[in-house]
Design a protein around this motif. Structure first.
Motif, mmCIF file in Angstrom:
data_model
loop_
_atom_site.group_PDB
_atom_site.id
_atom_site.type_symbol
_atom_site.label_atom_id
_atom_site.label_comp_id
_atom_site.label_asym_id
_atom_site.label_seq_id
_atom_site.Cartn_x
_atom_site.Cartn_y
_atom_site.Cartn_z
ATOM 1 N N ASP A 29 0.798 -1.226 0.000
ATOM 2 C CA ASP A 29 0.000 0.000 0.000
ATOM 3 C C ASP A 29 0.829 1.274 0.000
ATOM 4 O O ASP A 29 0.311 2.344 -0.313
ATOM 5 C CB ASP A 29 -0.916 0.028 1.230
ATOM 6 C CG ASP A 29 -2.001 -1.020 1.150
ATOM 7 O OD1 ASP A 29 -2.291 -1.491 0.035
ATOM 8 O OD2 ASP A 29 -2.559 -1.373 2.199
ATOM 9 N N PHE A 30 2.106 1.193 0.375
ATOM 10 C CA PHE A 30 2.928 2.382 0.531
ATOM 11 C C PHE A 30 4.268 2.228 -0.171
ATOM 12 O O PHE A 30 4.788 1.122 -0.299
ATOM 13 C CB PHE A 30 3.214 2.664 2.014
ATOM 14 C CG PHE A 30 1.997 2.924 2.846
ATOM 15 C CD1 PHE A 30 1.386 4.158 2.851
ATOM 16 C CD2 PHE A 30 1.459 1.928 3.650
ATOM 17 C CE1 PHE A 30 0.272 4.404 3.623
ATOM 18 C CE2 PHE A 30 0.353 2.154 4.430
ATOM 19 C CZ PHE A 30 -0.247 3.397 4.412
ATOM 20 N N ASP A 31 4.851 3.364 -0.576
ATOM 21 C CA ASP A 31 6.251 3.418 -0.983
ATOM 22 C C ASP A 31 7.025 3.740 0.286
ATOM 23 O O ASP A 31 6.802 4.781 0.912
ATOM 24 C CB ASP A 31 6.484 4.539 -2.002
ATOM 25 C CG ASP A 31 6.075 4.144 -3.399
ATOM 26 O OD1 ASP A 31 6.218 2.963 -3.740
ATOM 27 O OD2 ASP A 31 5.608 5.029 -4.138
ATOM 28 N N GLY A 68 1.133 13.859 2.634
ATOM 29 C CA GLY A 68 1.121 12.509 2.082
ATOM 30 C C GLY A 68 2.074 11.526 2.731
ATOM 31 O O GLY A 68 2.167 10.397 2.291
ATOM 32 N N HIS A 69 2.804 11.939 3.756
ATOM 33 C CA HIS A 69 3.747 11.048 4.420
ATOM 34 C C HIS A 69 3.185 10.576 5.758
ATOM 35 O O HIS A 69 2.496 11.319 6.456
ATOM 36 C CB HIS A 69 5.086 11.751 4.657
ATOM 37 C CG HIS A 69 5.853 11.981 3.412
ATOM 38 N ND1 HIS A 69 5.564 13.009 2.546
ATOM 39 C CD2 HIS A 69 6.887 11.319 2.864
ATOM 40 C CE1 HIS A 69 6.398 12.969 1.529
ATOM 41 N NE2 HIS A 69 7.217 11.944 1.700
ATOM 42 N N GLY A 79 8.621 2.649 9.037
ATOM 43 C CA GLY A 79 8.925 3.107 7.696
ATOM 44 C C GLY A 79 8.262 4.446 7.439
ATOM 45 O O GLY A 79 7.080 4.613 7.718
ATOM 46 N N LEU A 80 9.030 5.387 6.933
ATOM 47 C CA LEU A 80 8.455 6.650 6.481
ATOM 48 C C LEU A 80 7.860 6.356 5.115
ATOM 49 O O LEU A 80 8.566 5.965 4.185
ATOM 50 C CB LEU A 80 9.522 7.741 6.378
ATOM 51 C CG LEU A 80 9.028 9.101 5.911
ATOM 52 C CD1 LEU A 80 8.068 9.697 6.929
ATOM 53 C CD2 LEU A 80 10.185 10.032 5.666
ATOM 54 N N ALA A 81 6.542 6.482 5.002
ATOM 55 C CA ALA A 81 5.849 5.977 3.825
ATOM 56 C C ALA A 81 5.026 7.060 3.135
ATOM 57 O O ALA A 81 4.558 8.000 3.769
ATOM 58 C CB ALA A 81 4.932 4.833 4.232
ATOM 59 N N ARG A 82 4.875 6.863 1.829
ATOM 60 C CA ARG A 82 3.998 7.700 1.023
ATOM 61 C C ARG A 82 3.016 6.746 0.338
ATOM 62 O O ARG A 82 3.417 5.727 -0.224
ATOM 63 C CB ARG A 82 4.813 8.466 -0.017
ATOM 64 C CG ARG A 82 3.973 9.380 -0.878
ATOM 65 C CD ARG A 82 4.809 10.166 -1.868
ATOM 66 N NE ARG A 82 5.679 9.270 -2.620
ATOM 67 C CZ ARG A 82 6.949 9.549 -2.912
ATOM 68 N NH1 ARG A 82 7.488 10.667 -2.512
ATOM 69 N NH2 ARG A 82 7.674 8.696 -3.607
ATOM 70 N N GLY A 83 1.743 7.040 0.408
ATOM 71 C CA GLY A 83 0.717 6.166 -0.134
ATOM 72 C C GLY A 83 0.833 5.975 -1.636
ATOM 73 O O GLY A 83 1.188 6.896 -2.363
ATOM 74 N N LYS A 84 0.526 4.759 -2.072
ATOM 75 C CA LYS A 84 0.528 4.464 -3.507
ATOM 76 C C LYS A 84 -0.872 4.653 -4.067
ATOM 77 O O LYS A 84 -1.863 4.417 -3.392
ATOM 78 C CB LYS A 84 0.920 3.002 -3.754
ATOM 79 C CG LYS A 84 2.368 2.684 -3.610
ATOM 80 C CD LYS A 84 2.584 1.226 -4.005
ATOM 81 C CE LYS A 84 4.013 0.802 -3.847
ATOM 82 N NZ LYS A 84 4.182 -0.619 -4.193
ATOM 83 N N LYS A 85 -0.937 5.041 -5.311
ATOM 84 C CA LYS A 85 -2.201 5.092 -6.033
ATOM 85 C C LYS A 85 -2.505 3.693 -6.552
ATOM 86 O O LYS A 85 -1.641 2.829 -6.587
ATOM 87 C CB LYS A 85 -2.101 6.059 -7.212
ATOM 88 C CG LYS A 85 -1.700 7.463 -6.817
ATOM 89 C CD LYS A 85 -2.897 8.208 -6.292
ATOM 90 C CE LYS A 85 -2.566 9.671 -6.138
ATOM 91 N NZ LYS A 85 -2.668 10.130 -4.792
ATOM 92 N N GLU A 89 1.107 -1.671 -11.152
ATOM 93 C CA GLU A 89 2.428 -1.666 -11.784
ATOM 94 C C GLU A 89 3.423 -2.490 -10.971
ATOM 95 O O GLU A 89 4.213 -3.253 -11.529
ATOM 96 C CB GLU A 89 2.923 -0.217 -11.919
ATOM 97 C CG GLU A 89 4.212 -0.082 -12.681
ATOM 98 C CD GLU A 89 4.076 -0.459 -14.138
ATOM 99 O OE1 GLU A 89 5.036 -1.010 -14.693
ATOM 100 O OE2 GLU A 89 3.004 -0.227 -14.722
ATOM 101 N N THR A 90 3.381 -2.370 -9.663
ATOM 102 C CA THR A 90 4.267 -3.143 -8.796
ATOM 103 C C THR A 90 3.992 -4.634 -8.935
ATOM 104 O O THR A 90 4.928 -5.437 -9.043
ATOM 105 C CB THR A 90 4.087 -2.720 -7.322
ATOM 106 O OG1 THR A 90 4.332 -1.315 -7.217
ATOM 107 C CG2 THR A 90 5.044 -3.455 -6.421
#
Length: 156
Positions: free
Chosen positions: A20-22, A104-105, A124-130, A136-137
Motif C-alpha cells: 500500500d505504501f512506498d 502525504g507522508h 517506515g516513512l511511507a507515502r501512499g501508492k495510487k 504496476e508493482t
C-alpha cells in the motif's frame, strides 16, 4: 561446538504496508511495554495491520497495534489496543517530525522483533501508492518471477 549467531527473528511483519505504501526510509525504535505485553510479543500474538505512528506533542506513539492479552496472565493484563510510546533519540525524533509532517507522508510499523532481549519496531516513512502504482508493482513482480522461472528451466 560452534555457536551460530542468530539474526533478529521477526515476530510480526506488516506485509500489506509494502503493497500500500512506498517506503522512503526505515528507522528502528524501542517500544515501552507494560506487564505481560512482552510475553505476548514473544509468543507472536501481535498484529501490525492497521498500525501507524504519530506525534503527540514532541513524543512519538504507536497506535492501533493489537497485542493480545497473555493467556497465563492474571487480572492485571493489558488493554490490547492501548497507545504505546516509542523510544528514539531526540535528534531522530526531530528529524522524523519534520519528514512525517510533509503532505502525504506517514509512519508505518513494518515489523516487530526482539534484539538483545528488547522488543524493537521497524518504522517506515511511507507515502501512499495510487491504485495504478499497485498494479504496476504487481506486474513488475510477476515479470521478475517469469524471468527467474525461465532462467531456472534454461539451466536445469
Amino acid at each position: 561446538m560452534s555457536k551460530t549467531k542468530h539474526q533478529n527473528p521477526t515476530i510480526a511483519q506488516n506485509r500489506k504496508a509494502r503493497h500500500d505504501f512506498d517506503i522512503l526510509e526505515t528507522i528502528e525504535a524501542g517500544i515501552v511495554l507494560r506487564g505481560t505485553e512482552i510475553k505476548s510479543i514473544r509468543k507472536g500474538s501481535i498484529n501490525l495491520q492497521d498500525g501507524f505512528a504519530g506525534f503527540r506533542g514532541d513524543e512519538l506513539f504507536l497506535y492501533n497495534v493489537h497485542i493480545s492479552p497473555f493467556k497465563e496472565g492474571n487480572q492485571f493484563n493489558h488493554d490490547p489496543l492501548r497507545t504505546r510510546k516509542l523510544l528514539l533519540k531526540r535528534k531522530e525524533l526531530n528529524r522524523l517530525m519534520g519528514l512525517s509532517q510533509q503532505a502525504g507522508h506517514t509512519l508505518v510499523p513494518l515489523k516487530v522483533y526482539i534484539k538483545n532481549g528488547v522488543a524493537k519496531v521497524l518504522l517506515g516513512l511511507a507515502r501512499g501508492k495510487k491504485q495504478f502504482d499497485k498494479r504496476e508493482t504487481l506486474k513488475r513482480k510477476d515479470q521478475q518471477r517469469e524471468i527467474q522461472r525461465a532462467l531456472k528451466d534454461r539451466y536445469n
